[in-house]
Design an enzyme around this catalytic site. Structure first.
Site, short mmCIF file in Angstrom:
data_model
loop_
_atom_site.label_atom_id
_atom_site.label_comp_id
_atom_site.label_asym_id
_atom_site.label_seq_id
_atom_site.Cartn_x
_atom_site.Cartn_y
_atom_site.Cartn_z
N ASP A 54 -61.04 0.89 -36.97
CA ASP A 54 -60.37 1.63 -37.67
C ASP A 54 -60.94 1.79 -39.04
OD1 ASP A 54 -57.27 3.04 -37.23
OD2 ASP A 54 -57.57 1.95 -39.24
N ARG A 55 -60.22 1.53 -39.99
CA ARG A 55 -60.54 1.53 -41.33
C ARG A 55 -61.71 0.78 -41.68
NH1 ARG A 55 -58.86 6.00 -42.79
NH2 ARG A 55 -59.38 5.50 -44.95
N HIS B 167 -55.21 1.42 -29.14
CA HIS B 167 -56.29 1.38 -30.31
C HIS B 167 -56.47 -0.15 -30.95
CE1 HIS B 167 -57.52 2.99 -34.25
NE2 HIS B 167 -56.54 2.16 -34.88
N TYR C 286 -56.73 5.72 -47.86
CA TYR C 286 -56.83 7.03 -47.19
C TYR C 286 -57.02 8.21 -47.98
CZ TYR C 286 -55.16 5.26 -42.67
OH TYR C 286 -55.22 4.47 -41.44
N HIS D 92 -50.64 11.19 -40.59
CA HIS D 92 -50.79 10.24 -41.67
C HIS D 92 -51.99 10.31 -42.52
CE1 HIS D 92 -53.29 8.74 -38.48
NE2 HIS D 92 -53.54 7.61 -39.30
#
Length: 286
Positions: free
Chosen positions: A101-102, A266, A206, A146
């Site tokens: 993910d990030r 995920h 983000y 988001h």
């Protein structure tokens, strides 16, 4: 909460910040980078198994967990430099890198910017930032609401999320998990506590992905920069769901690519740690 058997260190980042880092095992180094809305704890199953053969390094990214949370400076280039700086402080000039993910976006940028340091790259359930924005279209983009919320100028996103932080962060822990037992109650509480305490920095991370990170990816693509090391990508089959060819998207960046889809949710490292470990072992042997 901590990863059993790991030591916890405060290591230097790129520009005077400090990273909270769990380190365990001995052998060639592997760095594991967590995603949203999590901390290094997401690697607890994978890390303890890897530590029987490798030195395993699990940082909290800047802005997350117990690492520093500056008000600004969340480009993935800066966050990648954090990782390289911290790992070098442990005496390692090269290392394998896995990100989710990030953390996978930070790992991607680290591998592009520091090919002399990153020997192998594993990416879990993302596209590169530039590609991510390009494939989001129409009503299907609602799944990434988001991304658009936290891309807004400072003020509104932080206020809205602070109004119901557990509902916001918990939403993703719930809908992105196919196996709810993979994130037990005490781990979920740890994630929510950490995220609630880091709203401005998470939003800043983000927001960077909608601004400076796009610029950096565009520049890298125009310059013909590639991930020349062996790269493995595991992700859910978002391509068929959203109408894009995920393998081709990654192939444009990574000529030495192995791409596979998963039936897990995920949070792969928690839902399917054996799958992740198997992929890592195959990657390291390429």
């Amino acid at each position: 909460m901590k990863i059993n058997g790991f030591d916890y260190l405060q290591l230097p980042g790129a520009d005077g910040i400090t990273l909270n880092v769990a380190v365990g095992g001995t052998g060639t180094p592997i760095v594991l980078l967590h995603g949203f809305p999590q901390t290094h704890l997401m690697w607890r199953h994978v890390a303890t198994k890897l530590a029987t053969e490798h030195t395993v390094i699990c940082p909290d990214l800047r802005g997350y967990g117990d690492s520093s949370k500056p008000a600004e400076a969340y480009s993935k280039r800066t966050m990648a430099m954090d990782i390289v700086t911290a790992v070098r402080s442990l005496g390692h000039s090269t290392f394998a890198l896995a990100g989710h993910d990030r953390g996978a976006l930070v790992a991607f940028r680290a591998a592009l910017d520091h090919p002399d340091a990153v020997t192998h790259l594993l990416s879990l359930d993302v596209l590169p930032t530039l590609d991510m924005w390009e494939v989001m279209h129409g009503t299907t983009a609602a799944i990434g609401f988001h991304l658009y919320l936290m891309a807004q100028p400072p003020g509104l996103p932080e206020a809205l999320i602070a109004g119901a932080p557990d509902a916001f962060f918990g939403h993703f822990l719930d809908i992105w998990t196919k196996d709810p037992t993979a994130i037990p109650a005490e781990v979920r509480t740890a994630y929510l506590d950490a995220s609630r305490a880091a709203i401005p920095s998470i939003v800043a991370d983000y927001r960077a992905s909608a601004t400076i990170d796009v610029t950096h990816d565009t520049e890298s693509l125009a310059a013909g920069n590639k991930l020349e090391m062996p790269v493995t990508v595991i992700q859910q089959d978002w391509g068929s769901a959203l109408g894009f060819d995920a393998t081709a998207r990654w192939q444009a960046w990574a000529p030495n690519l192995h791409h596979q889809t998963t039936t897990a949710g995920h949070f792969l490292a928690e839902e399917s740690p054996t799958e992740v470990l198997t992929a890592l072992h195959h990657l390291l042997n390429r």
